[in-house]
Design an enzyme around this catalytic site. Sequence first.
Site, PDB file in Angstrom:
ATOM      1  N   GLU A  35     -21.249   8.057 -24.478  1.00 52.07           N
ATOM      2  CA  GLU A  35     -21.379   6.628 -24.734  1.00 52.07           C
ATOM      3  C   GLU A  35     -22.766   6.036 -24.656  1.00 52.07           C
ATOM      4  OE1 GLU A  35     -18.665   4.618 -22.180  1.00 52.07           O
ATOM      5  OE2 GLU A  35     -18.958   6.024 -20.551  1.00 52.07           O
ATOM      6  N   GLY A  38     -29.139   7.398 -20.917  1.00 52.06           N
ATOM      7  CA  GLY A  38     -29.623   6.610 -19.788  1.00 52.06           C
ATOM      8  C   GLY A  38     -28.544   6.320 -18.767  1.00 52.06           C
ATOM      9  N   LYS A  50     -31.365  -5.998 -12.767  1.00 54.48           N
ATOM     10  CA  LYS A  50     -32.700  -6.505 -12.414  1.00 54.48           C
ATOM     11  C   LYS A  50     -33.159  -7.562 -13.419  1.00 54.48           C
ATOM     12  CE  LYS A  50     -32.070  -3.890  -9.238  1.00 54.48           C
ATOM     13  NZ  LYS A  50     -30.716  -3.705  -9.721  1.00 54.48           N
ATOM     14  N   ILE A 199     -23.940  -7.554  -2.914  1.00 49.38           N
ATOM     15  CA  ILE A 199     -24.920  -8.555  -2.487  1.00 49.38           C
ATOM     16  C   ILE A 199     -25.812  -8.984  -3.644  1.00 49.38           C
ATOM     17  CG2 ILE A 199     -27.026  -8.817  -1.123  1.00 49.38           C
ATOM     18  CD1 ILE A 199     -24.476  -9.406   0.444  1.00 49.38           C
ATOM     19  N   HIS A 456     -56.767  -6.856   1.808  1.00 46.47           N
ATOM     20  CA  HIS A 456     -56.477  -8.246   2.180  1.00 46.47           C
ATOM     21  C   HIS A 456     -56.875  -9.179   1.027  1.00 46.47           C
ATOM     22  CE1 HIS A 456     -56.245 -11.872   4.654  1.00 46.47           C
ATOM     23  NE2 HIS A 456     -57.412 -12.237   4.133  1.00 46.47           N
TER      24      HIS A 456
END
Length: 477
Positions: A35, A38, A50, A199, A456
């Site tokens: 189907e 991936g 995402k 979640i 930083h």
Amino acid sequence: MSDYDIIILGAGPGGYVAAIRAAQLGFRTAVVDREHLGGICLNWGCIPTKALLRSAEIFHYFEHAKDFGLSAKDVSFDMEAVVKRSRGVSGRLNGGVGMLLKKNKVDVIWGEGAIEAPGKVTVKKATKSVEGPPKEAPKGALGPGSYSAKNIIVATGARPRVLPGIEPDKDLIWTYFEAMVPKSMPKSVLVMGSGAIGIEFASFYRTMGAEVTVVELLPQILPVEDAEIAAHARKRFEKQGIRILTGAKVSKVEKGKGSVTATIEDDKGKQTITAEKLISAVGVVGNIENLGLEKLGVKTDRGCVVTDGLGRTNVPGIYAIGDVAGPPMLAHKAEHEGVLCVETIKGLHTHAMDKAMIPGCTYCHPQIASVGLTEAKAKEAGYELKVGRFPFQGNGKAIALGEPEGMVKTIFDKKTGKLLGAHMVGTEVTELIQGYVVAMNLETTEEELMHTVFPHPTLSEMMHESVLDAYGRVIHS
């Protein structure tokens, strides 16, 4: 002569990566799928979720533009367009996998494969796909027939677990398939299960405006995560308006017109919750059926194929990788297993993957990322611990981003300084965790981490500060 040196059943992250590595090692290789190239991850899991969560994140920032000195009026969304973008991202990457296989001269065989005997694979025409009708074969793919290979790798993945009496119906009761392509935004959603899948969907639907309730059987949401991190995340979710019920189960579901009513049981008794949609996210089970494994005597356990850590099953010439080979059921674990498996077949020096060093990431808001032992598991293992913590509110970059809530936690063996685990909650922690993964793989000690210079201003400075905190040397807290 065999048709191939290696045939792989399944073109998901494990299958297609194994195929490419096999081709690189000089094996004549084919991959069988029915189907989508991936697999679930690229087409219906990791990647499209995402894309949805990115849309939700941008919508969230629009709604809070004032916090950044900006103005955005009449903010809204087009759910059809949000879903279309998500599907477009998957489609683009699906095509990319096809190009990679072609580039590496891997044959694609389109259909449903089964192992007739060691070294023999029969491929039949697919009768369906997760999207309904059978998918059209990619250009240049081979069709049904009998094929042979010296080595067969099972990489058939997993599917959503179904609970009796709460079977998905594509209408009122959804799995992640339906939850990724809503035709409109439901006003209310009940999510069963608070692992990564549950979640992430709870976070997406709440951010987009739905009333969301999460029901978790165990006492803690995100059960595999460190308890302190999970507790922090829970506070953030509840602050966003997500209702969370732990130590509870859905014992009964009644369907109405346009809604479901669930009976929830916990130690306090029973209650009912009505929602437009119920998303079942109670885990997955391996796709081990109809592959010929039982006939060949391939050992399975709790719905997964048993392997030796290098992909080898108890039957010579038959291997298994990825979700079908057991937890953790993560795409990056499957990819690495695929590489280890074909390198083992080649006779290269390999060693089984250390599952304690596989990172886990949950892309909700706030993000959660972890690797190694939780504090509780480390104590159970008998370690004396040094534990460090550093809050996002002590980091200049986090404050500048408008994301001052979160925490980095590191766990060390007090005797040796070995990094046993690292756990994070907050913005972009899924991009930070790999620093600790590399450190653990290199057997880095606390002293080496302390003497590492972090740039930083970056969020990564919190990783350094957390290490320093474990040894009473934290600077900015």
